[in-house]
Design a protein around this motif. Structure first.
Motif, mmCIF file in Angstrom:
data_model
loop_
_atom_site.group_PDB
_atom_site.id
_atom_site.type_symbol
_atom_site.label_atom_id
_atom_site.label_comp_id
_atom_site.label_asym_id
_atom_site.label_seq_id
_atom_site.Cartn_x
_atom_site.Cartn_y
_atom_site.Cartn_z
ATOM 1 N N THR A 122 -5.982 -3.527 -4.699
ATOM 2 C CA THR A 122 -4.703 -3.382 -5.380
ATOM 3 C C THR A 122 -3.688 -3.711 -4.797
ATOM 4 O OG1 THR A 122 -5.799 -1.238 -6.314
ATOM 5 C CG2 THR A 122 -3.252 -1.421 -6.371
ATOM 6 N N ASP A 144 -13.397 3.123 -1.620
ATOM 7 C CA ASP A 144 -12.014 3.478 -1.896
ATOM 8 C C ASP A 144 -11.300 2.668 -1.206
ATOM 9 O OD1 ASP A 144 -12.907 5.889 -3.314
ATOM 10 O OD2 ASP A 144 -12.906 7.086 -1.516
ATOM 11 N N ALA A 151 0.886 -1.250 0.129
ATOM 12 C CA ALA A 151 0.030 0.288 0.040
ATOM 13 C C ALA A 151 0.850 1.357 -0.049
ATOM 14 C CB ALA A 151 -0.851 -0.010 1.251
ATOM 15 N N SER A 153 1.691 1.886 -3.633
ATOM 16 C CA SER A 153 0.612 1.927 -4.864
ATOM 17 C C SER A 153 0.269 3.264 -5.005
ATOM 18 C CB SER A 153 -0.507 1.181 -4.305
ATOM 19 O OG SER A 153 -0.144 -0.145 -4.117
ATOM 20 N N TYR A 213 -3.322 4.893 2.824
ATOM 21 C CA TYR A 213 -3.886 3.636 2.991
ATOM 22 C C TYR A 213 -2.507 2.694 3.698
ATOM 23 C CZ TYR A 213 -7.544 4.716 -0.083
ATOM 24 O OH TYR A 213 -8.628 5.272 -0.666
ATOM 25 N N ALA A 260 -8.469 0.205 -2.740
ATOM 26 C CA ALA A 260 -6.836 0.162 -2.465
ATOM 27 C C ALA A 260 -6.564 -1.274 -1.690
ATOM 28 C CB ALA A 260 -6.885 1.121 -1.534
ATOM 29 N N ARG A 315 -1.655 9.510 -0.804
ATOM 30 C CA ARG A 315 -2.487 8.317 -1.196
ATOM 31 C C ARG A 315 -1.751 7.210 -0.533
ATOM 32 N NH1 ARG A 315 -3.592 4.063 -3.799
ATOM 33 N NH2 ARG A 315 -5.835 3.427 -4.451
#
Length: 219
Positions: A215, A208, A112, A115, A125, A212, A121
């Motif tokens: 991902t 969201d 995270a 990413s 995360y 995340a 961001r």
């Protein structure tokens, strides 16, 4: 019957249940029953009303709400019938949980932090996932945190499940990581006091966070 429904909802809400969708369903059932000349819960009428839903799962859910209501009112007035659960279970099978190991969590937080193309961001995360892992907070609780909820003794979780608040202690390492994130986050959205914000300078949405997480997990 409509008045009986409202009395039932009031009792359950006093116990901490919100019953938004459930209340709408029971009001619909009461209106359908009264339109058919029924002033008490009738099994046949309940099955007809529940059968108006498109899918079997929806029918089971509608009938389940009536069954719970009928059990409640039947205890005081046996003229109310308790319908049989002819549409089966309201809930589908629960997915098998995947328990993350300490190594899994470390790699997830690391993924995270790498990413996306924006530093905030990444910080948001990685900090959020680490906080979830070390406190056991629900995602909905974490994204509703505000500055005032961070106290010297830990986190204040306000109006959580069943409208109850609770206190969550923070380890000194978790507090240090949270403070480090806030130093970078405060200048980005100075007029918003939510702890975690998106690149839109607004509170995070659960959608969201789920995106995340997927991902980072794929990475």
């Amino acid at each position: 019957l409509a008045q009986t429904v409202e009395s039932y909802l009031a009792v359950r809400r006093a116990c901490g249940f919100e019953l938004k969708c459930q209340g709408n369903l029971l009001r619909s059932f009461a209106a359908f029953s009264e339109a058919n000349g029924q002033t008490y819960v009738c099994s046949e009428t309940a099955l007809q009303w529940a059968g108006l839903a498109r899918s079997v799962r929806q029918r089971a859910r509608r009938l389940g709400e009536v069954i719970r209501f009928a059990r409640y009112v039947h205890a005081e007035d046996r003229r109310h019938e308790v319908p049989p659960p002819v549409f089966g279970s309201e809930k589908g099978p629960r997915p098998v949980p995947y328990i993350l190991s300490a190594d899994d969590i470390q790699r997830l937080v690391q993924a995270a932090s790498q990413s996306g193309y924006r530093t905030l961001r990444r910080n948001t995360y990685s900090t959020l996932f680490a906080l979830l892992a070390c406190t056991g907070l629900r995602v909905s609780e974490a994204i509703r945190l505000r500055y005032e909820d961070i106290t010297p003794d830990g986190l204040v979780i306000r109006c959580s499940k069943f409208r109850k608040s609770r206190f969550v202690p923070l380890h000194e390492t978790a507090r240090a990581g949270l403070e480090q994130y806030l130093e970078r986050r405060r200048p980005y959205a100075p007029f918003n006091d939510h702890v975690f914000v998106s690149l839109r300078r607004k509170p995070l949405r659960i959608e969201d966070v789920e995106c995340a997480f997927r991902t980072a997990a794929r990475k």
